[in-house]
Enzyme design. Structure first.
Site, PDB file in Angstrom:
ATOM      1  N   ALA A 123     -60.167  28.059 -26.799  1.00  0.00           N
ATOM      2  CA  ALA A 123     -59.726  28.353 -25.438  1.00  0.00           C
ATOM      3  C   ALA A 123     -60.579  27.512 -24.493  1.00  0.00           C
ATOM      4  O   ALA A 123     -61.810  27.627 -24.491  1.00  0.00           O
ATOM      5  CB  ALA A 123     -59.889  29.837 -25.144  1.00  0.00           C
ATOM      6  N   SER A 124     -59.936  26.681 -23.717  1.00  0.00           N
ATOM      7  CA  SER A 124     -60.664  25.740 -22.861  1.00  0.00           C
ATOM      8  C   SER A 124     -61.450  26.467 -21.774  1.00  0.00           C
ATOM      9  O   SER A 124     -61.172  27.624 -21.437  1.00  0.00           O
ATOM     10  CB  SER A 124     -59.691  24.758 -22.214  1.00  0.00           C
ATOM     11  OG  SER A 124     -59.015  24.003 -23.191  1.00  0.00           O
ATOM     12  N   VAL A 125     -62.428  25.765 -21.223  1.00  0.00           N
ATOM     13  CA  VAL A 125     -63.203  26.282 -20.089  1.00  0.00           C
ATOM     14  C   VAL A 125     -62.234  26.568 -18.934  1.00  0.00           C
ATOM     15  O   VAL A 125     -61.443  25.691 -18.561  1.00  0.00           O
ATOM     16  CB  VAL A 125     -64.265  25.253 -19.660  1.00  0.00           C
ATOM     17  CG1 VAL A 125     -65.034  25.753 -18.446  1.00  0.00           C
ATOM     18  CG2 VAL A 125     -65.198  24.930 -20.810  1.00  0.00           C
TER      19      VAL A 125
END
Length: 404
Positions: free
Chosen positions: A71-73
């Site tokens: 899950a990206s920043v």
């Protein structure tokens, strides 16, 4: 007694407040991020951790240090959505389903008249996204187990496309699926660095209007970047396949004397200098990335500005890379920037790097223009600029009003 424990809404709004305070968001994107529940896309994770501005691994890679999926920043998610600028009714393809969180945000932004298709090559990741989207009320989002390099032609054309995995090249198949006038946002890698690039299609040309520093798990199936190990593998050069970098001519480079040259450019404690790297790629084919391990530093190799990822210039049997040193002669900008060089052409390469540093220092916010063309585009059809050739595309980088 008043319960001071923050609710999930509190946690989510605090995160969005934190992001917006540093980088103001378009109102529609801010509202979408306040609406979609990231915690439900990360089951088993403490909600307080789900609403921190950091990436979360959802599938480890048994064959390497980088995750297969994460899950990206959230601030990066917001930045790329702003670049994409989704509109109500858009038909969007997302490459890299991840947790499904980004697809849920896209669904909010395109509304009931829009369509979202998200694809992922990993069956477990695709299933995770499907289940999370069903759980959060976005069951109308189409999730497909599919090689991202092939896209999803059966549902094309798309008015917008976004990749949430790192790309070394723009696949030829994507050109056929993006509508003319459509917008593409992808983390694009060249010369060792990655930028989230926003492009609009104009016929057979993709034209960029924004680039932002980022880092993403690379897509499976592209192999345009090479790694050359030096100093018994304790120093690694990451370079493109068209660059003549190899272990034979560089085998003894770190046993040669060190050369240091310093520019007049200085940086503050929180000031980024990645623009040096970006600017250099617009004129210099010797640019790549150097990675110096802790063991190499202990063995006496000069510390780069950032040991894991600093720009380097490599030519024949010589290398030069960016260095930084704090001397506190200027309290606002206490660190000076320079170049460390090794090999017979160390001085010349170090001088070239100092020129790049100096050019960047004159306009630190300058970003080169970029156009991307199909691989078969003839030279006389390209705009004036510096060409980087890849398998499926030809990239041209330029600064307006210059010959760079």
């Amino acid at each position: 007694m008043v319960n001071s424990t923050p609710t999930l809404d509190d946690l989510r709004n605090r995160l969005v407040d934190e992001i917006a305070a540093k980088h103001p968001l378009p109102a529609r994107i801010e509202q979408a991020m306040r609406t979609v529940r990231r915690d439900l896309h990360l089951p088993g994770l403490d909600p307080a951790d789900a609403y921190t501005n950091r990436a979360v691994t959802i599938k480890d890679n048994p064959n390497g240090p980088l995750a297969l999926s994460c899950a990206s920043v959230p601030s990066t998610v917001a930045m790329m959505l702003a670049q994409l600028d989704p509109q109500p009714g858009d038909h969007i393809l997302e490459i890299g389903a991840g947790t499904g969180y980004n697809a849920a945000l896209l669904a909010e932004l395109v509304g009931p008249d829009g369509q979202i298709t998200t694809i992922d090559i990993d069956p477990g990741v695709a299933l995770h996204a499907r289940e999370a989207l069903n759980r959060t009320g976005y069951d109308h989002v189409r999730v497909m187990e599919r090689d991202g390099l092939k896209g999803a032609p059966e549902h094309a054309p798309y008015t917008r496309m976004i990749a949430t995995v790192g790309l070394w090249d723009v696949p030829a198949t994507w050109w056929e699926q993006l509508a003319d006038g459509g917008r593409l946002v992808l983390p694009l890698r060249w010369r060792g660095q990655t930028r989230s690039v926003a492009l609009t299609r104009h016929g057979d040309t993709l034209v960029s209007d924004d680039m932002e520093l980022c880092g993403f798990v690379p897509i499976i199936g592209q192999h345009g970047e090479r790694t050359t190990g030096l100093a018994n593998g304790t120093v690694r050069l990451h370079h493109d396949q068209d660059q003549p970098v190899g272990p034979d001519q560089l085998a003894e480079v770190f046993s040669t004397p060190l050369t240091e040259l310093w520019s007049r450019a200085r940086v503050g404690n929180e000031e980024t200098f990645d623009g040096i790297w970006l600017r250099a790629t617009a004129s210099d084919d010797t640019v790549c990335r150097v990675e110096v391990t802790k063991q190499a530093l202990e063995n006496g190799v000069r510390r780069p500005a950032i040991p894991g990822r600093s720009p380097a210039l490599v030519s024949d049997s010589s290398v030069a890379y960016l260095i930084a040193e704090r001397d506190n002669t200027d309290l606002e900008r206490p660190s000076r920037l320079g170049a460390a060089g090794y090999g017979p052409d160390a001085i010349a390469l170090a001088r070239d790097l100092v020129v790049h540093i100096t050019d960047w220092s004159t306009d630190r916010a300058a970003v080169p223009g970029m156009t991307i063309h199909p691989a078969g585009a003839p030279d006389n059809a390209l705009p004036k600029g510096h060409v980087v050739d890849k398998g499926d595309s030809r990239t041209v980088l330029f600064f307006t009003g210059t010959n760079a």
